[in-house]
Design an enzyme around this catalytic site. Structure first.
Site, PDB file in Angstrom:
ATOM      1  N   ASP A 238      11.048  13.226  -3.076  1.00  0.00           N
ATOM      2  CA  ASP A 238      10.878  12.644  -1.747  1.00  0.00           C
ATOM      3  C   ASP A 238      11.328  11.187  -1.711  1.00  0.00           C
ATOM      4  O   ASP A 238      11.890  10.723  -0.716  1.00  0.00           O
ATOM      5  CB  ASP A 238       9.413  12.747  -1.309  1.00  0.00           C
ATOM      6  CG  ASP A 238       9.022  14.172  -0.919  1.00  0.00           C
ATOM      7  OD1 ASP A 238       9.870  15.076  -1.023  1.00  0.00           O
ATOM      8  OD2 ASP A 238       7.856  14.379  -0.532  1.00  0.00           O
TER       9      ASP A 238
ATOM     10  N   HIS B  63       7.941  17.448  -1.739  1.00  0.00           N
ATOM     11  CA  HIS B  63       6.542  17.125  -2.037  1.00  0.00           C
ATOM     12  C   HIS B  63       6.301  16.810  -3.511  1.00  0.00           C
ATOM     13  O   HIS B  63       5.152  16.804  -3.950  1.00  0.00           O
ATOM     14  CB  HIS B  63       5.602  18.238  -1.560  1.00  0.00           C
ATOM     15  CG  HIS B  63       5.835  18.638  -0.138  1.00  0.00           C
ATOM     16  ND1 HIS B  63       5.862  17.713   0.884  1.00  0.00           N
ATOM     17  CD2 HIS B  63       6.093  19.847   0.424  1.00  0.00           C
ATOM     18  CE1 HIS B  63       6.114  18.355   2.020  1.00  0.00           C
ATOM     19  NE2 HIS B  63       6.274  19.636   1.775  1.00  0.00           N
TER      20      HIS B  63
ATOM     21  N   ASP C 195       7.207   6.677  -2.874  1.00  0.00           N
ATOM     22  CA  ASP C 195       6.467   7.821  -2.360  1.00  0.00           C
ATOM     23  C   ASP C 195       5.308   8.104  -3.304  1.00  0.00           C
ATOM     24  O   ASP C 195       5.454   7.960  -4.526  1.00  0.00           O
ATOM     25  CB  ASP C 195       7.355   9.060  -2.238  1.00  0.00           C
ATOM     26  CG  ASP C 195       6.612  10.221  -1.585  1.00  0.00           C
ATOM     27  OD1 ASP C 195       6.405  10.172  -0.358  1.00  0.00           O
ATOM     28  OD2 ASP C 195       6.214  11.160  -2.302  1.00  0.00           O
TER      29      ASP C 195
END
Length: 210
Positions: free
Chosen positions: A189, A184, A27
């Protein structure tokens, strides 16, 4: 065939499961949506292992804060969404080349251990993460361990397994924990995406064995 030659040609379980690819969940957090012009600010990655029963699990995790590259664009809306202050001194951010080296080192070690030829990026809408990763690799003039364009998408898998495409909803539908206050950040994540990926793949594996 001699024992030594047999050892060299024997393939690991995860190599056989994914045709020589090693799944690595990634991510990124960024300063916008354009991989060519907007800053890469955080990267996290988790390698995926396979046990003797063919079940996937999370192995090593690594994350890093990244300095905006010279001339990088920073969209205020993106910064407000992620809560990242790119210039905060306690981010201890690294240059893109240093950050990528930190992320790639354990992945390359896992590729060597498993005999896999390339890592394949697992992500939620992974075209975004892979695009930013590829752009940073190009700027840093490095060689990436990831396949240049192939990826595994947990948004698609979540739609198949649970009828959900949003990460938070897919995770919760899978019976896994989700903390909106932690969302976030690249590492959180990534960990939740990895948990979702393993849950879906392992559920399918059990169904195949039943």
């Amino acid at each position: 065939m001699s024992p030594s030659n047999h050892t060299k040609t024997k393939k690991s379980a995860i190599h056989q499961r994914f045709r020589g690819f090693l799944p690595v969940v990634v991510d990124v957090e960024t300063g916008g949506f354009n991989a060519e012009t907007d800053a890469l600010l955080e990267v996290a990655a988790i390698t995926i292992g396979m046990d003797k029963d063919g079940m996937l699990y999370q192995r090593e995790s690594v994350s890093v804060h990244v300095e905006p590259f010279p001339g990088a664009n920073l969209e205020q809306k993106s910064l407000d969404f992620t809560g990242i202050d790119p210039h905060h001194p306690f981010r201890f951010a690294k240059r893109e080349d240093e950050a990528l080296d930190k992320i790639f080192t354990p992945i390359r070690a896992e590729l060597k251990q498993t005999g896999c030829s390339r890592a394949i990026l697992v992500g939620h809408n992974p075209f975004f993460d892979l695009g930013f990763l590829n752009a940073a690799v190009k700027r840093a003039k490095l060689k990436s361990p990831f396949h240049a364009f192939s990826s595994f998408d947990t948004a698609t898998l979540g739609a198949l397994a649970y009828g959900q495409t949003v990460l938070a909803r897919s995770v919760q539908a899978a019976g896994l924990e989700w903390d909106e206050k932690e969302a976030h950040s690249a590492l959180y994540d990534t960990e939740r995406t990895a948990a979702l990926f393993c849950k879906i793949m392992n559920t399918w594996n059990r169904l195949q064995q039943s």
